[in-house]
Design a protein around this motif. Structure first.
Motif, mmCIF file in Angstrom:
data_model
loop_
_atom_site.group_PDB
_atom_site.id
_atom_site.type_symbol
_atom_site.label_atom_id
_atom_site.label_comp_id
_atom_site.label_asym_id
_atom_site.label_seq_id
_atom_site.Cartn_x
_atom_site.Cartn_y
_atom_site.Cartn_z
ATOM 1 N N ASP A 95 -7.743 -5.771 -5.049
ATOM 2 C CA ASP A 95 -7.061 -6.115 -3.712
ATOM 3 C C ASP A 95 -6.888 -4.697 -3.259
ATOM 4 O O ASP A 95 -6.844 -4.407 -1.892
ATOM 5 C CB ASP A 95 -5.704 -6.958 -3.974
ATOM 6 N N ASP A 96 -6.464 -3.726 -4.095
ATOM 7 C CA ASP A 96 -5.968 -2.274 -3.706
ATOM 8 C C ASP A 96 -7.415 -1.757 -3.234
ATOM 9 O O ASP A 96 -7.487 -1.067 -2.116
ATOM 10 C CB ASP A 96 -5.530 -1.298 -4.688
ATOM 11 N N ALA A 97 -8.564 -1.757 -3.831
ATOM 12 C CA ALA A 97 -10.008 -1.069 -3.390
ATOM 13 C C ALA A 97 -10.200 -1.596 -1.984
ATOM 14 O O ALA A 97 -10.637 -1.060 -1.411
ATOM 15 C CB ALA A 97 -10.978 -1.539 -4.512
ATOM 16 N N PHE A 98 -10.017 -3.079 -2.031
ATOM 17 C CA PHE A 98 -10.292 -3.779 -0.556
ATOM 18 C C PHE A 98 -9.512 -3.142 0.444
ATOM 19 O O PHE A 98 -10.139 -2.724 1.712
ATOM 20 C CB PHE A 98 -10.120 -5.237 -0.642
ATOM 21 N N CYS A 99 -8.234 -3.082 0.263
ATOM 22 C CA CYS A 99 -7.261 -2.433 1.381
ATOM 23 C C CYS A 99 -7.691 -0.857 1.557
ATOM 24 O O CYS A 99 -7.681 -0.483 2.890
ATOM 25 C CB CYS A 99 -5.999 -2.697 1.004
ATOM 26 N N LYS A 100 -8.160 -0.343 0.742
ATOM 27 C CA LYS A 100 -8.593 1.363 0.779
ATOM 28 C C LYS A 100 -9.681 1.154 1.675
ATOM 29 O O LYS A 100 -9.880 2.049 2.599
ATOM 30 C CB LYS A 100 -8.836 1.808 -0.439
ATOM 31 N N LEU A 101 -10.699 0.489 1.547
ATOM 32 C CA LEU A 101 -11.755 0.320 2.278
ATOM 33 C C LEU A 101 -11.706 -0.198 3.572
ATOM 34 O O LEU A 101 -12.257 0.440 4.634
ATOM 35 C CB LEU A 101 -12.967 -0.797 1.544
ATOM 36 N N MET A 102 -10.852 -1.054 3.798
ATOM 37 C CA MET A 102 -10.524 -1.653 5.114
ATOM 38 C C MET A 102 -10.022 -0.694 6.022
ATOM 39 O O MET A 102 -10.211 -0.276 7.183
ATOM 40 C CB MET A 102 -9.474 -2.876 5.294
ATOM 41 N N ARG A 103 -9.200 0.278 5.422
ATOM 42 C CA ARG A 103 -8.298 1.769 6.183
ATOM 43 C C ARG A 103 -9.522 2.477 6.614
ATOM 44 O O ARG A 103 -9.374 2.988 7.696
ATOM 45 C CB ARG A 103 -7.415 2.043 5.055
ATOM 46 N N SER A 104 -10.648 2.627 5.769
ATOM 47 C CA SER A 104 -11.526 3.435 6.048
ATOM 48 C C SER A 104 -12.481 3.040 7.088
ATOM 49 O O SER A 104 -12.947 3.729 8.097
ATOM 50 C CB SER A 104 -12.504 3.989 4.920
ATOM 51 N N LEU A 105 -12.725 1.774 7.394
ATOM 52 C CA LEU A 105 -13.635 1.121 8.029
ATOM 53 C C LEU A 105 -13.087 0.950 9.463
ATOM 54 O O LEU A 105 -13.752 1.060 10.468
ATOM 55 C CB LEU A 105 -14.247 -0.414 7.687
ATOM 56 N N SER A 106 -11.736 0.630 9.513
ATOM 57 C CA SER A 106 -11.001 0.632 10.867
ATOM 58 C C SER A 106 -9.506 1.241 10.745
ATOM 59 O O SER A 106 -8.434 0.332 10.734
ATOM 60 C CB SER A 106 -11.003 -1.118 11.076
ATOM 61 N N GLY A 107 -9.573 2.507 10.572
ATOM 62 C CA GLY A 107 -8.334 3.188 10.483
ATOM 63 C C GLY A 107 -7.342 2.983 11.447
ATOM 64 O O GLY A 107 -6.381 3.383 11.075
ATOM 65 N N SER A 108 -7.858 2.535 12.633
ATOM 66 C CA SER A 108 -6.796 2.334 13.703
ATOM 67 C C SER A 108 -5.769 1.329 13.750
ATOM 68 O O SER A 108 -4.887 1.257 14.505
ATOM 69 C CB SER A 108 -7.486 2.520 15.288
ATOM 70 N N LEU A 109 -6.263 0.481 12.815
ATOM 71 C CA LEU A 109 -5.624 -0.857 12.804
ATOM 72 C C LEU A 109 -4.503 -0.912 11.881
ATOM 73 O O LEU A 109 -4.353 0.117 11.052
ATOM 74 C CB LEU A 109 -6.450 -2.254 12.421
ATOM 75 N N SER A 110 -3.260 -1.780 12.014
ATOM 76 C CA SER A 110 -2.279 -1.864 11.079
ATOM 77 C C SER A 110 -2.490 -2.286 9.834
ATOM 78 O O SER A 110 -3.445 -3.066 9.526
ATOM 79 C CB SER A 110 -1.317 -2.846 11.780
ATOM 80 N N ASN A 111 -1.281 -2.304 8.982
ATOM 81 C CA ASN A 111 -1.267 -2.688 7.673
ATOM 82 C C ASN A 111 -1.303 -4.230 7.503
ATOM 83 O O ASN A 111 -1.601 -4.836 6.739
ATOM 84 C CB ASN A 111 -0.237 -2.075 6.823
ATOM 85 N N GLY A 112 -0.762 -4.748 8.575
ATOM 86 C CA GLY A 112 -0.604 -6.165 8.946
ATOM 87 C C GLY A 112 -1.986 -6.889 8.861
ATOM 88 O O GLY A 112 -2.423 -7.886 8.267
ATOM 89 N N TRP A 113 -3.075 -6.039 9.943
ATOM 90 C CA TRP A 113 -4.298 -6.628 9.853
ATOM 91 C C TRP A 113 -4.972 -6.409 8.513
ATOM 92 O O TRP A 113 -5.843 -7.309 8.138
ATOM 93 C CB TRP A 113 -5.050 -5.707 11.289
ATOM 94 N N ILE A 114 -4.700 -5.431 7.802
ATOM 95 C CA ILE A 114 -5.500 -4.993 6.621
ATOM 96 C C ILE A 114 -5.112 -6.402 5.555
ATOM 97 O O ILE A 114 -5.876 -6.689 4.725
ATOM 98 C CB ILE A 114 -5.240 -3.539 5.805
ATOM 99 N N GLU A 115 -3.739 -6.553 5.589
ATOM 100 C CA GLU A 115 -3.337 -7.693 4.543
ATOM 101 C C GLU A 115 -3.917 -9.117 5.172
ATOM 102 O O GLU A 115 -4.371 -9.756 4.214
ATOM 103 C CB GLU A 115 -1.534 -7.873 4.746
#
Length: 262
Positions: A142-162
């Motif tokens: 899960d940590d790796a997944f969230c790290k990747l999502m931040r890279s792919l779409s860094g303008s979106l919120s932590n709520g979106w990543i979750e």
């Protein structure tokens, strides 16, 4: 090569009733629900969409998961057959854009247009072995997944990543995801050189490694008739990051090709 009677019938949702038929495929992480934000903005009188789930995902979770890009392509063609769609547009996002490219190569006479959204190209991933090992880890970590999502779409919120993390875990199991992972090292691009297929490329301006400067020259080597559109300010998920604008871009491309094909 064509589907046989044993080819799984894909689960899908049907949207619209128009004369132009469109099969839409999802990415490696999600299922057809990644397009839910798009649905209110689609032209249902002009188009009939089938948002399909690949075997092992979403509404196709109980379908047997086959191996190899040819088998992945055949299940989508079988869906078109079951829908009685002789001619259709094919839209793929990320990993499934490679499958869409293979379908267009396999049955070009049935494809009105190919649209690749933030695609894995037909030449496979340009990522290093270390980067691909990291991608593979996101299927479970899960940590790796969230790290990747931040890279792919860094303008979106932590709520979106979750929300993405939860949806990905629901969409398919890690084992199913890894069954598709071979596509990252698949390469059939030499078969596309000089293709006359009408192809569209839609990119997010903030999608790392899949920017216009990188992807457009690559696709132009393969497709003689290519249109390129960008979605400003978006990363890897323009259908979620800017759904009204993405819907407008997509349907503008599809309408143009429908008119040309008529």
């Amino acid at each position: 090569m064509s589907p046989d009677a044993n080819t799984p019938f894909l689960g899908h949702i049907s949207v619209g009733h128009g004369p132009q038929k469109v099969i839409v495929l999802h990415d490696w992480y999600g299922d057809h629900t990644i397009y839910d934000p798009l649905l209110p903005y689609l032209d249902r009188d002009r188009f009939h969409y089938a948002f399909a789930d690949l075997p092992g995902y979403g509404l196709s979770r109980d379908r047997p998961v086959l191996a190899g890009i040819d088998q992945f392509a055949l299940v989508v063609i079988a869906l078109a057959d079951r829908l009685d769609w002789r001619r259709f547009h094919i839209v793929g996002h990320s990993l499934s854009a490679m499958i869409a490219q293979f379908i267009a190569m396999l049955v070009p006479d049935r494809i009105v247009s190919l649209t690749a959204v933030c695609p894995l190209p037909a030449s496979g991933s340009p990522a290093s072995d270390d980067a691909l090992a990291f991608f593979a880890s996101t299927a479970r970590d899960d940590d790796a997944f969230c790290k990747l999502m931040r890279s792919l779409s860094g303008s979106l919120s932590n709520g979106w990543i979750e929300a993405k993390r939860k949806n990905s875990r629901i969409a398919s199991s890690p084992e199913v995801k890894m069954n598709y992972f071979e596509l990252f090292r698949t390469d059939f691009s030499s078969s596309l050189i000089g293709s006359s297929m009408k192809a569209n490329l839609i990119l997010g301006t903030r999608d790392p490694g899949l920017d216009e400067a990188t992807m457009s020259p690559m696709f132009r080597r393969w497709y003689e008739d290519l249109s390129v559109e960008t979605v400003s300010g978006c990363g890897h998920y323009p259908m979620e990051e800017a759904p009204p604008y993405f819907a407008a871009v997509l349907e503008r491309l599809l309408v143009r090709e429908a008119i040309r094909a008529s």
